[in-house]
Design an enzyme around this catalytic site. Structure first.
Site, short mmCIF file in Angstrom:
data_model
loop_
_atom_site.label_atom_id
_atom_site.label_comp_id
_atom_site.label_asym_id
_atom_site.label_seq_id
_atom_site.Cartn_x
_atom_site.Cartn_y
_atom_site.Cartn_z
N GLU A 202 0.53 -0.72 -0.06
CA GLU A 202 -0.04 -0.12 0.06
C GLU A 202 0.93 0.90 0.22
O GLU A 202 0.71 2.67 0.01
CB GLU A 202 -1.23 0.14 1.58
CG GLU A 202 -2.20 -1.17 1.48
CD GLU A 202 -2.62 -0.91 -0.31
OE1 GLU A 202 -3.33 -0.22 -0.21
OE2 GLU A 202 -3.43 -1.90 -0.64
N SER A 478 -45.91 -31.39 38.79
CA SER A 478 -45.23 -32.10 39.85
C SER A 478 -43.46 -31.85 39.73
O SER A 478 -43.29 -32.49 40.59
CB SER A 478 -44.94 -34.23 39.32
OG SER A 478 -46.19 -34.58 38.88
#
Length: 775
Positions: A202, A478
């Site tokens: 770059e 239950s």
């Protein structure tokens, strides 16, 4: 005397021309002076304007660079696995944890992030990480396993460690409205090759220019003209940083000039290393759906699932390669194009002497090594994150998640979550073969720290909407019974596991004169049954008789002490589960039972650090002994019997060599299917039903328990240790009447009992013979 006449003779032509030239020169000089004055003033105005604008830009740049460069998203972590002798962590579970964290399995670990494994040992080189209790450095250890879990953790010098933490998995980041996601990595933790590749690709003159490179611009112009199109840019890294930080991507001369001016200012004010660090953490690297991925640190996790320092040479080169066009070089969509771009970066490195020929050949022949799935970037945990956000708002206020850089540590176990999600999905497919529209909610806790290990709020675990794990309120059936029996067993002088209970018809009246006659599921009455039998077979009538004898208020007190936080009606039907709850609420009370009767409020958030890694102190509730440890042990034993030979016997057959505890639950007309159970490590509470409260035709054992069974298939259970407290002994009881007897007596059954209340009758209850009286 007469005056002489004036001469009428004309001056010579040469003199005349000379005069005209002089006049023209004077006029020209005046014009030039005026032009010069005009342009000088304009230039001065422009210079002043540029300087003023430069000062303005300088202030903007200073605020950005010297303040908070980025709003870093809040990071949400899972639990940090603690390794210590006797920890309930199996060898296979630990290997799965390492794979989840991105560790590489090798023959001999040579660097951080690697491990090797034999059947009973794991040689690990752990990464450094930030733990809530302090920074943890990289460390190499040997972890040994036995049948119970971890045996020992040893350093290379032979020293054994009392506790050793693994780094937590990063679950997600809470991003701001700008949609930018990043994971900051300081420049010293960026591999040098990444920087070299970046500069070669770059900006080769990065350390030579002053923010703008005229030579690079001229070279780009020449290349683009030769190619007939734009193939190369002339922007420096500093210009790119200025554009990313302060400007838009709109291509205009004004924007380009502003970009250049800002680049010059940035280069003047800050060092090259500071500029590089900013660029490496700002650069756009890809798109994760609505989130934009910024910076090398997050890109490393996004593409490869591991920290940037552990990437191979080819993977480091790819990170630089993708900068040119994250969409164009998307490796999942365009693998060949991405690999070609990576190879170009590698070739530039070789030509620059940063790689030798052998390194280059190995790198270009390496696969990209991406994570398995493009979509598996972050965890989709809508139900769990609902709870996390709720807890954070309650403890710290609603603004906490808006702060930059905070770290939130949670109790979530990623492996348990994965197992829970798969169990729900697979079971729901089977239960919904016919269009039933059955839904599910599931909560899993860590028995040792009372943290939420997993949560599923919908049959589609990634669904962002109604969270059935926390929001529903449905009759728990239950599942209330263990707390009825715990109330009884807390009175060991009156009740034992062998105490006979009446299994006979009973009719009760409420305050309004209405009658209620409870029935057993099989519609039969057995006359009298032992307490343990009534429990494991989930007999309704004996439970109601027991509860009425104990007193409803006492049963409610046991529930409330165990962590039930919502009002309970004082009607007898409560004894069979006519109270509404959620999987989260059920998980809380069964966590208390599994934790030897100790009540600790469930939590999802364990620690929060600020952006300086300082612990934010918050209130932590103390543990309370809600149920006596001996009573809790007897309930655990009874729940194990439910799995062995009770209503959950199918679960016991599926895991014959593993000790488990469980309890099934079904509401009236089979509208709700429930199950609560635990092994040595996790407690689970599961609900299956329909949102419209219509019948499912499912029992607790055929609906919710099926999810738990699948959960254990996905996550191998660790056998419940069932270590009795010191005041628990083995008692012997008459099978008929439940009387305590001696071991040598006939027709007795052995059951755990509280020592102080176990008083066996002498001579098995028979009269003493004459010789026994004499001797």
């Amino acid at each position: 005397m007469t005056k002489p006449k004036a001469s009428t003779k004309k001056p010579p032509a040469k003199a005349k021309n000379k005069t005209k030239a002089k006049t023209k020169k004077t006029v020209s000089s005046g014009v030039l002076r005026r032009i010069w004055s005009f342009f000088w003033k304009v230039a001065l105005i422009i210079l002043v304007a540029v300087c003023s604008y430069g000062i303005y830009l300088d202030q903007i740049i200073a605020r950005k660079f010297e303040g908070q460069k980025w709003h870093l998203p809040a990071q949400i972590y899972g639990r940090s696995m603690a390794l210590y002798p006797s920890a309930a962590i199996s060898h296979q579970q630990f290997i799965s944890e390492l794979k989840l964290l991105g560790y590489r399995k090798v023959r001999h670990p040579q660097q951080v992030g690697e491990f090797s494994a034999s059947k009973t040992k794991v040689d690990l080189w752990r990464r450094p990480f930030q733990h809530p209790e302090g920074s943890q450095s990289e460390q190499r250890v040997m972890i040994s396993f036995d049948s119970l879990g971890i045996n020992k953790v040893t350093r290379p010098d032979g020293r054994q460690l009392a506790v050793f933490y693994m780094e937590p998995k990063l679950l997600d980041r809470i991003i701001t409205n700008d949609g930018q996601d990043r994971l900051f990595v300081p420049s010293e933790k960026i591999p040098p090759l990444v920087v070299k590749a970046l500069l070669q690709t770059e900006d080769r003159d990065f350390y030579l220019h002053h923010g703008v490179s005229p030579l690079a611009i001229l070279r780009a112009v020449f290349v683009n003209i030769s190619a007939g199109r734009t193939v190369q840019g002339g922007s420096t890294l500093t210009q790119q940083l200025a554009k990313n930080f302060f400007l838009t991507s709109k291509r205009t001369l004004v924007r380009k000039a502003r970009e250049a001016l800002m680049a010059i200012i940035i280069d003047y004010r800050y060092s090259k290393n500071e500029i590089l660090e900013a660029y490496l953490n700002e650069v756009y690297m890809g798109q994760d759906k609505s989130r934009s991925v910024h910076g090398m640190g997050l890109a490393s996790q996004f593409y490869f699932g591991r920290p940037i320092r552990e990437l191979s040479l080819s993977q480091q080169a790819f990170l630089v390669a993708v900068i040119k066009g994250p969409s164009y070089y998307n490796p999942w969509r365009n693998p060949e194009r991405a690999q070609q771009r990576r190879d170009l970066v590698l070739r530039l490195l070789m030509e620059a002497g940063d790689l030798n020929v052998q390194q280059y050949r190995v790198a270009v022949n390496s696969p990209l090594g991406l994570r398995n799935s493009e979509r598996d970037v972050r965890s989709k945990l809508p139900a769990f994150f609902d709870l996390v956000k709720q807890e954070l708002a309650q403890r710290y206020g609603p603004e906490l998640l808006k702060q930059s850089g905070i770290k939130v540590y949670t109790s979530l176990d990623p492996l348990a979550q994965k197992a829970a999600e798969k169990a729900v999905i697979d079971t729901m497919k089977r239960l919904n073969k016919q269009p039933q529209n059955v839904q599910a909610g599931m909560v899993v806790t860590d028995k040792y720290n009372a943290g939420i290990a997993a949560m599923v709020g919908d049959r589609r675990p990634d669904y962002r909407g109604y969270n059935r794990a926390m929001t529903i309120r449905r009759p728990i059936g239950s599942l209330v019974k263990p707390f009825v029996y715990a109330t009884a067993l807390a009175k060991p002088n009156v009740y034992t596991l062998a105490t006979p209970l009446a299994d006979q018809p009973i009719t009760l009246k409420n305050g309004k004169g209405k009658t209620w006659s409870p029935q057993n599921v099989d519609k039969k009455f057995l006359g009298q049954v032992p307490l343990l039998y009534a429990f494991k077979k989930s007999r309704n009538v004996p439970t109601v008789n027991l509860g009425m004898a104990l007193g409803l208020d006492n049963v409610v007190d046991t529930l409330m002490d165990s962590g039930w936080k919502e009002p309970v009606s004082g009607y007898p039907s409560m004894l069979l589960g006519a109270l509404n709850g959620s999987p989260y609420m059920v998980a809380q009370i069964f966590q208390t039972v599994a934790d030897n009767g100790r009540f600790r409020p469930l939590q999802a958030v364990t620690h929060v650090l600020d952006n300086q890694d300082k612990l934010i102190i918050t209130y932590q509730a103390d543990a309370e002994q809600a149920i006596d440890p001996s009573t809790a042990y007897l309930i655990q034993y009874a729940m194990n019997q439910v799995v062995q030979s009770g209503t959950a016997a199918r679960l016991g057959k599926a895991f014959p060599n593993t000790r488990l505890a469980g309890k099934t639950g079904t509401s009236n007309n089979n509208r709700d299917s429930w199950f609560a159970g635990f092994d040595e490590r996790n407690v689970a509470a599961i609900w299956v039903g329909k949102d419209d409260n219509s019948k499912t035709h499912l029992y607790g054992s055929s609906g919710a328990m099926a999810i738990y069974q699948n959960f254990l298939k996905n996550r191998a259970p660790i056998s419940l240790r069932l270590s009795p407290p010191s005041n628990i002994t083995t008692g012997y009881f008459d099978k008929t009447n439940g009387d305590a007897k001696q071991a040598s007596c006939e027709s007795v059954v052995s059951l755990p009992a509280v020592k102080q209340s176990y008083r066996p009758v002498e001579n098995c209850g028979k009269p003493l013979s004459w010789w026994q009286k004499v001797f």
